[in-house]
Design a protein around this motif. Structure first.
Motif, PDB file in Angstrom:
ATOM      1  N   PRO A 285       0.810  -1.239   0.000  1.00 54.44           N
ATOM      2  CA  PRO A 285       0.000   0.000   0.000  1.00 54.44           C
ATOM      3  C   PRO A 285       0.830   1.269   0.000  1.00 54.44           C
ATOM      4  N   ASP A 286       2.122   1.167   0.218  1.00 56.93           N
ATOM      5  CA  ASP A 286       2.948   2.379   0.288  1.00 56.93           C
ATOM      6  C   ASP A 286       3.319   2.906  -1.089  1.00 56.93           C
ATOM      7  N   LEU A 287       3.052   2.175  -2.127  1.00 56.59           N
ATOM      8  CA  LEU A 287       3.426   2.620  -3.476  1.00 56.59           C
ATOM      9  C   LEU A 287       2.204   2.625  -4.379  1.00 56.59           C
ATOM     10  N   PRO A 288       1.192   3.560  -4.072  1.00 50.10           N
ATOM     11  CA  PRO A 288       0.019   3.632  -4.959  1.00 50.10           C
ATOM     12  C   PRO A 288       0.354   4.413  -6.226  1.00 50.10           C
ATOM     13  N   ALA A 289      -0.325   4.129  -7.270  1.00 50.30           N
ATOM     14  CA  ALA A 289      -0.159   4.818  -8.547  1.00 50.30           C
ATOM     15  C   ALA A 289      -1.523   5.008  -9.171  1.00 50.30           C
ATOM     16  N   VAL A 290      -1.761   6.285  -9.699  1.00 45.94           N
ATOM     17  CA  VAL A 290      -3.052   6.604 -10.303  1.00 45.94           C
ATOM     18  C   VAL A 290      -3.143   5.882 -11.640  1.00 45.94           C
ATOM     19  N   ARG A 291      -4.142   5.062 -11.774  1.00 48.09           N
ATOM     20  CA  ARG A 291      -4.330   4.334 -13.018  1.00 48.09           C
ATOM     21  C   ARG A 291      -5.286   5.081 -13.943  1.00 48.09           C
ATOM     22  N   SER A 375     -15.813  13.731  -9.183  1.00 46.37           N
ATOM     23  CA  SER A 375     -14.464  13.255  -9.596  1.00 46.37           C
ATOM     24  C   SER A 375     -14.245  11.821  -9.087  1.00 46.37           C
ATOM     25  N   THR A 376     -13.812  10.921 -10.006  1.00 47.71           N
ATOM     26  CA  THR A 376     -13.536   9.510  -9.661  1.00 47.71           C
ATOM     27  C   THR A 376     -12.108   9.171 -10.062  1.00 47.71           C
ATOM     28  N   MET A 377     -11.309   8.690  -9.097  1.00 47.81           N
ATOM     29  CA  MET A 377      -9.902   8.329  -9.351  1.00 47.81           C
ATOM     30  C   MET A 377      -9.674   6.856  -8.982  1.00 47.81           C
ATOM     31  N   ASN A 378      -9.027   6.127  -9.900  1.00 49.43           N
ATOM     32  CA  ASN A 378      -8.673   4.714  -9.688  1.00 49.43           C
ATOM     33  C   ASN A 378      -7.155   4.611  -9.476  1.00 49.43           C
TER      34      ASN A 378
END
Length: 571
Positions: A285-291, A375-378
């Motif tokens: 969980p420490d390395l999230p990235a916006v897909r 606004s929706t972010m994955n």
């Protein structure tokens, strides 16, 4: 000196001619049989001893072998009962080497050479397919017979008819029958090689569908999976290999110190053949990235005409009358209150805001508007999938037992003295053994080293040399000597007494002066004018003997003439 006494021979022939016809025929038959027997004995003594070269050959192979023996000039004969080809015992190895150099005997197994034969008109597709399968079986059998322990082999293929539907396809299978040489066995690796050889020669044939059987009916291929928790042959072989590897390590490290004959080691390896597979999926969980990101924004005037909301009675009502907003003290003192309220509420009630002396005025000509933002972010999380398969045959525990011999030293008298080893020496040996096998206390390994006096091995006696009577040349010499002895015995024991009896047969002798013939039991001594008659043999023997002696003493010349007359009359 003449080799043959012609006078004696003539006398014998004359005597034989005076015999009765029946006796003459019997004598001639006896002489002929004796001569034939003598010739047979001589030929038998000169013929060599024969040994079996090949047995059980087909007609074509036997013909090829005999032709090759004729070309090489080696004598042979074929047993009429068994068909075995035999050559002189002293030339069996030489003949086999010469035939092997020519590639003989050929295998009777037919291969693709049967495809070279001319097919008759109207041959069906079934026969063509059967001939091709037979050729494949023959070629595989020939290849298997190339192994040095296999004398003969036969391969049977069960190849189903191909189908265009995958569900209806059946896998082919094969069975192999091997005939091994006497005293030889196939190892596990050789059996596996035969299985993979056949499987690789047939399309879509799996090694598990190949069965190998020997001439004793023993199944050489089996299930490699353990059933009922017991170890199969493959697992036992692997365990033995591991144990022998550890034993070799122990002996290799201790042999230079103690001697190759002064150490004995045994290792028991507890192996784990459990199959284990593990699949693991982890997230970071420490390395999230916006897909991906989605934004939605809409703005519409408050109270605008048109239907809105959920269809129904309330949504079909006409809008109410407009009213001008009233300025309150709160809004006068804080011109940004309207904007803050609109932002917090998700709507903007003021159209155009202005700053005039610290106040905000909304023109009556502009109507308030409603603004909606979404606004929706994955996000893509760091994920790791690992698949772990533990190897089969892991070592769980090791038990080592080592026995070392006493220490041997040469004393002052030249004799070997044996002394037990000290505890310090045993401790050093134990340490070496632990390092050699990779001792692990956590695993529960045990190492036990003790000292004991070994029993001295008994010196083996040299192998006795083969006796003289088993030599091949002794039998040949013995046959020749026996043949010569039989011929000599036949000549001196049979032929010579018969011929001598013929030469000494008594005959009638005419009396002197032309008188009547004397009887067969009377003899006369005649010289020229006078004659003296000996007494009859039927009378007194001593008197006859004394009278003969008297004639010899009185007139020896006359006696000599009488004997000469006898000889000439017989001839």
């Amino acid at each position: 000196m003449a080799l043959v006494n012609t006078d004696s021979l003539n006398t014998q022939l004359q005597n034989m001619s005076r015999l009765p016809a029946v006796r003459q025929v019997g004598l001639l038959l006896g002489l002929a049989a004796s001569i034939a027997l003598g010739v047979s004995v001589v030929m038998w003594s000169q013929s060599p001893n024969y040994g079996i070269l090949y047995t059980g050959l087909s007609g074509k192979d036997a013909a090829d072998v005999t032709q090759a023996l004729d070309r090489t000039g080696i004598a042979y004969k074929v047993d009429g009962t068994t068909g075995d080809i035999m050559v002189p015992a002293t030339k069996v190895r030489d003949a086999r080497l010469k035939l092997a150099a020519q590639g003989l005997p050929h295998s009777s197994t037919a291969g693709f050479d049967i495809m070279e034969k001319q097919e008759g008109f109207g041959t069906s597709q079934f026969l063509e397919r059967a001939r091709y399968q037979r050729a494949m079986e023959g070629e595989l059998a020939r290849t298997i017979m190339g192994i040095n322990t296999v004398e003969d082999a036969r391969v049977h293929l069960a190849v189903p008819k191909e189908s265009a539907f995958i569900r209806n396809r059946k896998k082919p299978s094969a069975s192999v029958m091997v005939k091994l040489y006497s005293g030889r066995n196939l190892e596990k690796g050789q059996v596996a090689a035969i299985v993979h050889l056949v499987a690789s020669g047939i399309p879509n044939l799996a090694p598990s569908q190949v069965t190998v059987v020997d001439q004793n009916g023993d199944l050489l291929t089996g299930d490699n999976n353990a059933q009922g928790g017991s170890l199969n042959a493959g697992q036992l072989d692997y365990t033995h290999q591991v144990e022998h590897a550890y034993i070799d390590k122990i002996q290799n490290i201790l042999s230079p110190i103690i001697g190759a004959s002064g150490v004995r080691a045994q290792v028991v390896a507890d192996m784990d053949f459990t199959r284990s597979e593990q699949t693991q999926e982890t997230y970071n969980p420490d390395l999230p990235a916006v897909r991906s990101e989605q934004k939605f924004e809409s703005s519409s005037p408050v109270g605008a005409a048109g239907a809105g909301g959920i269809p129904g009675a309330l949504s079909n009502q006409p809008p109410g009358g407009g009213s001008a907003p009233q300025q309150t003290a709160a809004t006068a003192n804080n011109p940004n209150a309207i904007n803050n309220a609109n932002n917090n509420g998700g709507s903007n009630a003021g159209g155009a805001n202005g700053n005039n002396g610290g106040t905000t005025k909304q023109s009556s000509s502009s109507s308030p508007r409603k603004t909606v933002k979404r606004s929706t972010m994955n996000y893509e999380l760091d994920k790791t999938i690992s698949h772990t398969r533990r190897p089969v045959g892991q070592l769980r525990r090791l038990s080592v037992a080592v026995v070392v011999d006493d220490k041997q030293t040469v004393g002052a008298n030249g004799k070997v003295e044996r002394k037990p080893r000290t505890p310090q020496e045993l401790a050093r040996i134990t340490s070496l053994v632990k390092d050699a096998v990779g001792f692990s206390a956590q695993r529960g390994d045990t190492v036990n080293v003790i000292n004991a006096s070994f029993t001295q091995p008994v010196t083996a006696k040299p192998l006795p040399s083969p006796p003289l009577w088993k030599q091949a040349w002794v039998w040949d010499v013995g046959k020749q000597a026996l043949g010569v002895g039989l011929v000599i015995l036949m000549f001196f024991g049979l032929l010579r007494p018969v011929m001598r009896a013929l030469a000494s047969r008594p005959v009638r002798v005419a009396a002197a002066g032309g008188g009547p013939e004397l009887a067969e039991d009377q003899l006369s001594l005649s010289g020229g004018s006078a004659a003296a008659r000996l007494p009859s043999p039927n009378g007194d023997y001593e008197a006859s003997l004394n009278a003969a002696k008297g004639f010899v003493n009185q007139d020896p010349k006359r006696v000599a003439q009488v004997v000469k007359h006898w000889v000439t009359s017989e001839s």
